[in-house]
Design a protein around this motif. Structure first.
Motif, mmCIF file in Angstrom:
data_model
loop_
_atom_site.group_PDB
_atom_site.id
_atom_site.type_symbol
_atom_site.label_atom_id
_atom_site.label_comp_id
_atom_site.label_asym_id
_atom_site.label_seq_id
_atom_site.Cartn_x
_atom_site.Cartn_y
_atom_site.Cartn_z
ATOM 1 N N ARG A 1 0.827 -1.209 0.000
ATOM 2 C CA ARG A 1 0.000 0.000 0.000
ATOM 3 C C ARG A 1 0.857 1.254 0.000
ATOM 4 N NH1 ARG A 1 -3.659 -0.566 5.161
ATOM 5 N NH2 ARG A 1 -1.592 -1.187 5.944
ATOM 6 N N THR A 2 2.066 1.147 0.585
ATOM 7 C CA THR A 2 2.960 2.304 0.686
ATOM 8 C C THR A 2 4.348 1.921 0.193
ATOM 9 O OG1 THR A 2 3.491 1.730 2.983
ATOM 10 C CG2 THR A 2 1.699 3.315 2.619
ATOM 11 N N SER B 1 3.126 4.787 -8.140
ATOM 12 C CA SER B 1 2.013 5.729 -8.074
ATOM 13 C C SER B 1 0.898 5.338 -9.035
ATOM 14 C CB SER B 1 2.513 7.142 -8.381
ATOM 15 O OG SER B 1 1.452 8.054 -8.435
ATOM 16 N N LEU C 1 -0.560 3.349 -5.245
ATOM 17 C CA LEU C 1 0.133 3.258 -3.966
ATOM 18 C C LEU C 1 0.532 4.644 -3.470
ATOM 19 C CD1 LEU C 1 2.465 0.216 -4.742
ATOM 20 C CD2 LEU C 1 0.090 0.237 -3.997
ATOM 21 N N ALA C 2 0.639 4.777 -2.158
ATOM 22 C CA ALA C 2 1.135 6.010 -1.554
ATOM 23 C C ALA C 2 2.661 5.984 -1.623
ATOM 24 C CB ALA C 2 0.665 6.118 -0.105
ATOM 25 N N THR D 1 6.558 7.882 -1.376
ATOM 26 C CA THR D 1 7.451 8.920 -0.865
ATOM 27 C C THR D 1 8.819 8.738 -1.497
ATOM 28 O OG1 THR D 1 6.306 8.997 1.268
ATOM 29 C CG2 THR D 1 8.521 9.931 1.188
ATOM 30 N N ALA E 1 7.390 2.298 5.362
ATOM 31 C CA ALA E 1 6.555 1.922 4.222
ATOM 32 C C ALA E 1 6.556 0.410 4.103
ATOM 33 C CB ALA E 1 7.079 2.561 2.938
#
Length: 379
Positions: free
Chosen positions: A145-146, A164, A168-169, A171, A229
């Motif tokens: 998910r991250t 992305s 998904l989230a 960073t 994450a």
């Protein structure tokens, strides 16, 4: 190992394969042996992050033509362990391979945070360099998910874009602005804006990032904050595979140093990500590998009559809705718009110095490479 000496090419990626193709196309009919440390068929590395990871193509779509079709003896799953320059032998595990002429095309491997001293606990790192890496990361993204990506260069941002696009989230952590070292401030601003529009968080950590373990999962400490994450990806560059040459006395920093004809010695050439031309910075790009491989083949055939290598820096990337083709090296100032519109994010831009072009970028614009290079002053 009873083999006839001929040309031995160590490394079967695009550089090594192109050398073989060039030798055959120019009439070399002698024996050629191609060594490859991986067991798989050769493949296109750019397609790993641009297609395979995003799920836009089966891994088989990244495969390169089979060199066996050119009458080449291919030894897969075979690594060079050393090089005996006095006897013209490539040393293998318990064996040796004779050569008359040699091409070093062993490429590079992913640089890790552990290599940089930023993973003291030796937390396993997820990288993207090989076909196996791409398939593994694709599968990890399928259940995540991250995602956190350490490194905002071309590869790191392509990984972030692929994650992305899967919802998904994401960073991204980098010492500076994303894509700035490769594409300058102008391209960095454009990519950053498009990434943020898609919900990607961009974290600046000038002091660097450190990989740690929290609750049996990898996490990153950056800017005094702990970032966690489901998947943490390291994308901080690559390092040349030169260890097998350590006892040769050859110059190996910042890669295998070659002259302007990609020649290491009279009967030895090198090409691709492993190469440093006359001691300058390595250029680990697809187009560079192709250009160097053609010159390396020529110098083995023609010696000083071979045309010298001309450095024409070029790369392309697809990320966050931007199709980018870049030639040359930008400066910190903004380029001039040659054609198109910045408002629609589609056009051709050029950097100049005292009226002389030195870099160009085409964004969301179909353009022949020759025209882009000409616009950048590298035709």
């Amino acid at each position: 190992m009873a083999r006839a000496a001929g040309v031995v090419v160590v490394g079967a990626s695009i550089a090594g394969l192109t050398v073989v193709e060039e030798l055959r196309s120019k009439g070399f009919g002698g024996p050629i042996t191609l060594l490859e440390s991986e067991d798989t068929a050769g493949y296109s590395r750019p397609l790993l992050s641009k297609g395979v990871l995003a799920g836009e193509g089966d891994p088989s779509t990244a495969l390169l033509p089979a060199p066996e079709d050119l009458g080449v003896d291919v030894l897969r799953g075979t690594s060079a362990r050393g090089l005996d320059l006095d006897r013209n032998l490539v040393e293998l595990d318990g064996d040796a391979l004779p050569f008359d002429k040699l091409v070093v095309a062993t490429g590079a491997r992913a640089l890790t945070l552990h290599d940089l001293g930023a993973n003291d606990d030796c937390v396993p790192e997820v990288v993207l360099r090989t076909m196996d890496d791409a398939v593994r990361l694709r599968d990890l993204l399928g259940s995540a998910r991250t995602v956190l990506v350490v490194g905002g260069g071309v590869l790191g941002m392509e990984v972030a874009s692929a994650a992305s696009s899967k919802g998904l989230a994401v960073t991204v952590v980098d010492r500076g602005a994303p894509m700035a070292r490769t594409g300058g401030a102008f391209l960095s601003r454009m990519v950053s804006a498009c990434a943020r529009e898609r919900g990607v968080q961009l974290v600046s950590a000038p002091e660097g990032a450190r990989l740690v373990e929290r609750d049996s999962r990898p996490a990153v400490v950056a800017g005094g904050h702990l970032l966690e994450a489901d998947v943490v990806v390291t994308a901080v560059g690559c390092r040349p595979n030169v260890e097998w040459l350590a006892r040769t006395g050859l110059s190996l920093s910042p890669g295998v140093v070659v002259d302007n004809r990609c020649r290491v010695r009279e009967h030895i050439a090198a090409a691709g990500d492993v190469v440093s031309v006359e001691g300058s910075r390595r250029q680990p790009h697809w187009s560079t590998a192709l250009d160097q491989a053609r010159v390396a083949a020529d110098v083995l055939l023609y010696g000083d009559d071979a045309s010298p290598y001309i450095n024409r820096p070029y790369f392309w990337t697809d990320q966050f809705g931007l199709s980018v083709k870049f030639a040359g090296r930008p400066t910190s100032d903004d380029p001039e718009l040659v054609d198109g519109s910045q408002d629609t994010l589609s056009g051709l831009w050029r950097w100049t110095d005292a009226g002389h072009p030195h870099a160009a970028v085409a964004i969301n614009r179909r353009i022949p490479i020759a025209r882009l290079l000409h616009t950048a002053g590298h035709s």
